[in-house]
Design an enzyme around this catalytic site. Sequence first.
Site, PDB file in Angstrom:
ATOM      1  N   HIS A 222      -3.463 -10.705  -8.692  1.00  0.00           N
ATOM      2  CA  HIS A 222      -2.361 -10.771  -7.730  1.00  0.00           C
ATOM      3  C   HIS A 222      -2.691 -11.536  -6.454  1.00  0.00           C
ATOM      4  O   HIS A 222      -1.812 -11.756  -5.623  1.00  0.00           O
ATOM      5  CB  HIS A 222      -1.870  -9.369  -7.356  1.00  0.00           C
ATOM      6  CG  HIS A 222      -2.794  -8.651  -6.428  1.00  0.00           C
ATOM      7  ND1 HIS A 222      -3.929  -8.047  -6.853  1.00  0.00           N
ATOM      8  CD2 HIS A 222      -2.753  -8.472  -5.090  1.00  0.00           C
ATOM      9  CE1 HIS A 222      -4.560  -7.497  -5.831  1.00  0.00           C
ATOM     10  NE2 HIS A 222      -3.861  -7.753  -4.744  1.00  0.00           N
TER      11      HIS A 222
HETATM   12  C1  UD1 Z   1      -0.557  -6.515  -0.731  1.00  0.00           C
HETATM   13  C2  UD1 Z   1      -1.788  -6.667   0.167  1.00  0.00           C
HETATM   14  C3  UD1 Z   1      -3.024  -6.839  -0.700  1.00  0.00           C
HETATM   15  C4  UD1 Z   1      -3.138  -5.743  -1.735  1.00  0.00           C
HETATM   16  C5  UD1 Z   1      -1.860  -5.704  -2.552  1.00  0.00           C
HETATM   17  C6  UD1 Z   1      -1.893  -4.634  -3.619  1.00  0.00           C
HETATM   18  C7  UD1 Z   1      -1.431  -7.806   2.319  1.00  0.00           C
HETATM   19  C8  UD1 Z   1      -1.643  -9.068   3.063  1.00  0.00           C
HETATM   20  N1  UD1 Z   1      -1.685  -7.850   1.014  1.00  0.00           N
HETATM   21  O1  UD1 Z   1      -0.390  -7.741  -1.425  1.00  0.00           O
HETATM   22  O2  UD1 Z   1      -4.177  -6.792   0.130  1.00  0.00           O
HETATM   23  O3  UD1 Z   1      -4.250  -5.989  -2.561  1.00  0.00           O
HETATM   24  O4  UD1 Z   1      -0.778  -5.465  -1.650  1.00  0.00           O
HETATM   25  O5  UD1 Z   1      -0.723  -4.588  -4.329  1.00  0.00           O
HETATM   26  O6  UD1 Z   1      -1.046  -6.831   2.912  1.00  0.00           O
HETATM   27  N2  UD1 Z   1       6.924  -6.840  -4.216  1.00  0.00           N
HETATM   28  C9  UD1 Z   1       7.804  -6.119  -4.991  1.00  0.00           C
HETATM   29  N3  UD1 Z   1       7.813  -4.760  -4.838  1.00  0.00           N
HETATM   30  C10 UD1 Z   1       6.983  -4.123  -3.967  1.00  0.00           C
HETATM   31  C11 UD1 Z   1       6.114  -4.872  -3.188  1.00  0.00           C
HETATM   32  C12 UD1 Z   1       6.090  -6.232  -3.326  1.00  0.00           C
HETATM   33  O7  UD1 Z   1       8.543  -6.651  -5.777  1.00  0.00           O
HETATM   34  O8  UD1 Z   1       7.049  -2.880  -3.902  1.00  0.00           O
HETATM   35  C13 UD1 Z   1       6.895  -8.303  -4.378  1.00  0.00           C
HETATM   36  C14 UD1 Z   1       7.698  -9.002  -3.331  1.00  0.00           C
HETATM   37  O9  UD1 Z   1       8.325 -10.087  -3.904  1.00  0.00           O
HETATM   38  C15 UD1 Z   1       6.666  -9.504  -2.361  1.00  0.00           C
HETATM   39  C16 UD1 Z   1       5.458  -9.726  -3.256  1.00  0.00           C
HETATM   40  O10 UD1 Z   1       5.563  -8.756  -4.281  1.00  0.00           O
HETATM   41  O11 UD1 Z   1       7.063 -10.639  -1.690  1.00  0.00           O
HETATM   42  C17 UD1 Z   1       4.161  -9.566  -2.545  1.00  0.00           C
HETATM   43  O12 UD1 Z   1       4.136  -8.310  -1.838  1.00  0.00           O
HETATM   44  P1  UD1 Z   1       3.336  -8.171  -0.443  1.00  0.00           P
HETATM   45  O13 UD1 Z   1       3.418  -6.777   0.037  1.00  0.00           O
HETATM   46  O14 UD1 Z   1       3.716  -9.254   0.472  1.00  0.00           O
HETATM   47  O15 UD1 Z   1       1.840  -8.512  -0.858  1.00  0.00           O
HETATM   48  P2  UD1 Z   1       0.989  -8.107  -2.127  1.00  0.00           P
HETATM   49  O16 UD1 Z   1       0.753  -9.347  -2.905  1.00  0.00           O
HETATM   50  O17 UD1 Z   1       1.541  -6.928  -2.833  1.00  0.00           O
END
Ligand code: UD1
Length: 383
Positions: A222
Amino acid sequence: MTAVKNNTTQPQVLVCVVGARPNFMKMAPIMRALQNVKHLITPYLVHTGQHYDQAMKDTFFQQLGIPKPDMDLGVGSGTHAVQTANIMLKFEPVLDDVNPFAVLVVGDVNSTVACGLVAVKKQIPLIHVEAGLRSYDREMPEEINRILTDQLSDLLLTTERDAASNLLKEGISEDRICFAGNVMIDSLLNNCNQASSLRDTLDNYACTQTVSENNYALLTLHRPSNVDDQATLARLIKIISELSQKLPVIFPVHPRTQQKISQAGLLAELSEQRVVLLPPVSYLEMLGLMRSAKLVLTDSGGLQEETTALGVPCITLRENTERPITVTEGTNTIVGTDPVKIMQCVDEVLTSGGKSGRVPEYWDGLAAQRIVAEIIHRYLPGN
Ligand code: UD1
């Protein structure tokens, strides 16, 4: 350090922050250890809502026995600036309302640094659990979050002894640092007995493919550096396809990765192989999948630690790690994304069984208790 003027018998409020999936398993044992000192500390749990999908949030709260948050800020996704700013805006009034003696944050996600900054600007001591980890790779958003959170923190609780030297190099004074151990492993040891069996997990997702215990690779991906760039992602998917000729692959797909794979049109290639694609799985399912895997391929920080604790070989698809003890003492090997190196490492595990390693110091299930004892010692002296 600011000792609380605790001349009343009232318990003092400690604000504890979670935001994203890896925070939940770190906070669960801390909330449990705080239950034993209710007469001194009242935890006030804030969930920023950085992760909001049921699969990324609710099942973790249920399985880990984390109490319902006292406050859900509901920030959701956004660019780093938008997400961080929204958390800050919504967190500030919470501190005004509950007036805590300290704010405790865990890990390295955007919620960690956002809440840390708000606390410090209000002169509330910040406690950072999992301090001092460094990949020395500033392209990683988490590395920026780690450096800044540690600079802001009043009490820095580390998971491995050597983390202190990273902090000392950055000018952080020794008296703020305490080696407490690894709370992620507290959760693992607490829950290992309840881990889901491989069959139950596959059944739960109506998966009909045949995969047997100790005869599959578990994959997670991820990191933006691996999935946001189409060329890198395509290269990794190709390696996974090749690997699946040797060994079936189980791949619970993070929402970010799901989007990127679909956008790049790579789903078909994966579906044709011996690759079991699952949605994000629950904590107990993940523990079970890790425990009975032949090997784990990952870019997650948490999985590097959990595989070391479980003694399962881990191949890390990154150029570096902020958790070097998993390499020096544990079962982890850092290989990056070079297909040749990945395959060499996989073959080595398949022929020799891979690194067996040993469990690092203080990864013993008691880290949260040491953390709570240290908090009382520092902020509620005389208790
Ligand atoms: C975040 C953390 C990362 C951690 C990871 C675990 C930061 C910078 N990154 O990354 O350190 O290892 O979480 O999962 O804080 N999304 C969904 N549903 C959710 C959450 C996210 O669909 O419940 C999708 C959204 O499109 C979002 C993307 O995933 O834009 C990324 O989510 P985000 O919270 O920005 O970062 P992670 O890649 O999950």
